[in-house]
Design a protein around this motif. Structure first.
Motif, short mmCIF file in Angstrom:
data_model
loop_
_atom_site.label_atom_id
_atom_site.label_comp_id
_atom_site.label_asym_id
_atom_site.label_seq_id
_atom_site.Cartn_x
_atom_site.Cartn_y
_atom_site.Cartn_z
N TYR A 292 90.00 -53.03 -123.56
CA TYR A 292 89.24 -53.90 -124.67
C TYR A 292 90.00 -54.77 -125.34
O TYR A 292 91.15 -54.82 -125.79
CB TYR A 292 89.02 -52.38 -125.74
CG TYR A 292 88.66 -52.85 -126.81
CD1 TYR A 292 87.60 -53.68 -127.09
CD2 TYR A 292 89.05 -52.28 -128.07
CE1 TYR A 292 86.87 -54.05 -128.50
CE2 TYR A 292 88.45 -52.90 -129.36
CZ TYR A 292 87.60 -53.60 -129.68
OH TYR A 292 87.07 -53.97 -130.73
N SER B 103 89.67 -57.47 -128.63
CA SER B 103 89.00 -57.64 -129.82
C SER B 103 89.51 -59.30 -130.44
O SER B 103 90.71 -59.58 -130.28
CB SER B 103 89.35 -56.68 -131.06
OG SER B 103 90.92 -56.68 -131.27
N CYS B 104 88.50 -60.05 -130.81
CA CYS B 104 88.77 -61.33 -131.24
C CYS B 104 89.60 -62.13 -130.26
O CYS B 104 89.01 -62.50 -129.18
CB CYS B 104 89.42 -61.36 -132.68
SG CYS B 104 89.43 -62.88 -133.52
N MET C 82 89.22 -61.01 -126.87
CA MET C 82 87.97 -61.44 -126.00
C MET C 82 88.04 -62.62 -125.37
O MET C 82 87.68 -62.69 -124.34
CB MET C 82 86.72 -61.41 -127.11
CG MET C 82 85.74 -61.97 -126.50
SD MET C 82 84.02 -62.36 -127.97
CE MET C 82 83.15 -60.84 -127.47
N ALA D 236 87.89 -63.50 -121.19
CA ALA D 236 86.84 -64.43 -120.69
C ALA D 236 87.16 -65.32 -119.46
O ALA D 236 88.30 -65.44 -119.17
CB ALA D 236 86.22 -65.32 -121.73
N VAL E 48 83.29 -68.17 -123.83
CA VAL E 48 83.59 -67.66 -124.92
C VAL E 48 83.85 -69.03 -125.69
O VAL E 48 84.71 -69.96 -125.21
CB VAL E 48 84.47 -66.87 -125.20
CG1 VAL E 48 85.13 -66.31 -126.60
CG2 VAL E 48 84.09 -65.64 -124.97
N VAL F 53 80.35 -65.51 -128.12
CA VAL F 53 79.80 -65.36 -126.63
C VAL F 53 78.91 -66.53 -126.46
O VAL F 53 77.56 -66.20 -127.01
CB VAL F 53 79.88 -64.26 -126.05
CG1 VAL F 53 79.42 -64.57 -124.68
CG2 VAL F 53 81.01 -63.15 -126.16
N ALA G 199 79.43 -58.69 -129.05
CA ALA G 199 80.12 -57.67 -128.37
C ALA G 199 79.63 -57.58 -126.99
O ALA G 199 78.29 -57.70 -126.86
CB ALA G 199 79.90 -56.27 -129.17
N ARG H 58 80.32 -55.96 -122.72
CA ARG H 58 80.87 -54.96 -121.65
C ARG H 58 80.54 -55.23 -120.29
O ARG H 58 79.44 -55.54 -120.01
CB ARG H 58 80.58 -53.50 -121.91
CG ARG H 58 81.11 -52.54 -121.08
CD ARG H 58 80.58 -51.18 -121.08
NE ARG H 58 81.31 -50.18 -120.09
CZ ARG H 58 80.88 -48.89 -120.11
NH1 ARG H 58 80.27 -48.29 -120.88
NH2 ARG H 58 81.47 -48.20 -119.19
N ALA I 107 84.76 -56.01 -125.17
CA ALA I 107 85.16 -57.16 -125.83
C ALA I 107 84.34 -56.98 -127.09
O ALA I 107 83.13 -57.08 -126.98
CB ALA I 107 85.12 -58.29 -125.17
N THR I 108 84.88 -57.43 -128.23
CA THR I 108 84.13 -57.57 -129.63
C THR I 108 84.85 -58.94 -129.99
O THR I 108 85.98 -59.28 -130.07
CB THR I 108 84.31 -56.64 -130.59
OG1 THR I 108 85.51 -56.42 -130.99
CG2 THR I 108 83.57 -55.31 -129.99
N SER I 109 84.10 -59.78 -130.83
CA SER I 109 84.45 -60.97 -131.57
C SER I 109 84.98 -60.34 -132.98
O SER I 109 85.85 -61.31 -133.31
CB SER I 109 83.34 -61.76 -132.14
OG SER I 109 82.63 -62.37 -131.03
#
Length: 200
Positions: free
Chosen positions: A78, A80-81, A84, A88, A108, A144, A168, A170, A176-178
């Protein structure tokens, strides 16, 4: 049920916050800095921070090849930010020497929402995660711009300074989340990831 062992890449960024959130949803969470420590985990979180710095430190700490191999073998990750960005396959507005793990087939844009002073908060609904919309915190966040056919879009922010954006995603065991769920006390995304690790 045995608690899954989940590492947080502890080279830079929100390491302590992610460890706390993972422990809060029943994981055995620990910082990871060395290849031997990576060998002991079932899943990995790549935290927010500064993606170009994380990219350099991954090489300095000789973590690139071990993480690449574990991702290829199916280890859940996972990001985050900045995490992510590290997951990519293509990064826009990054440094020429910046390299990630190319796990999620997506483009991204780095720092897409603006500089630190442009940070904001907005509601984001996440597919597969019940309850109210997340109170999402965006800090120098990416968005994204494009996803490949194997990528599921889990969330979009519609109430942002720049309109409707994917934040967000998957692809298989990669999430992944921004935004930064570890900063809000809302543990649903971390629980979602722990369940993904258990399933793997």
């Amino acid at each position: 049920m045995t608690a899954p062992v989940i590492g947080v890449l502890a080279l830079q960024g929100d390491v302590r916050e992610h460890v706390g959130a993972l422990v809060g949803v029943g994981a055995d969470a620990r910082p990871v800095r060395r290849p031997g420590e990576l060998d002991a985990v079932d899943g990995l979180v790549i935290p927010g921070g500064e993606s170009t710095t994380i990219s350099k430190l991954v090489d300095i700490f000789e973590m690139r090849e071990p993480i690449d191999k574990r991702i290829a073998a199916g280890m859940p990750v996972y990001g985050s930010c900045a995490g992510m960005i590290m997951l990519a396959t293509e990064v826009l507005d990054g440094r020429p020497d910046q390299r990630g793990f190319a796990g999620i087939e997506m483009t991204v844009r780095r720092n897409a929402f603006g500089r630190q002073v442009d940070s904001f908060e907005a509601p984001v609904e996440i597919a597969g995660v019940g309850g109210a919309a997340f109170h999402a915190v965006f800090i120098r966040a990416p968005w994204v711009e494009r996803v490949g056919p194997g990528v599921e879009v889990l969330g979009r922010v519609t109430d942002s300074p720049t309109g409707d954006r994917i934040v967000a995603v998957r692809q298989g065991n990669l999430l992944a989340t921004s935004f930064h769920p570890e900063l809000t006390g809302d543990l649903r995304l971390h629980r979602y990831f722990v369940d993904l690790v258990r399933a793997a």
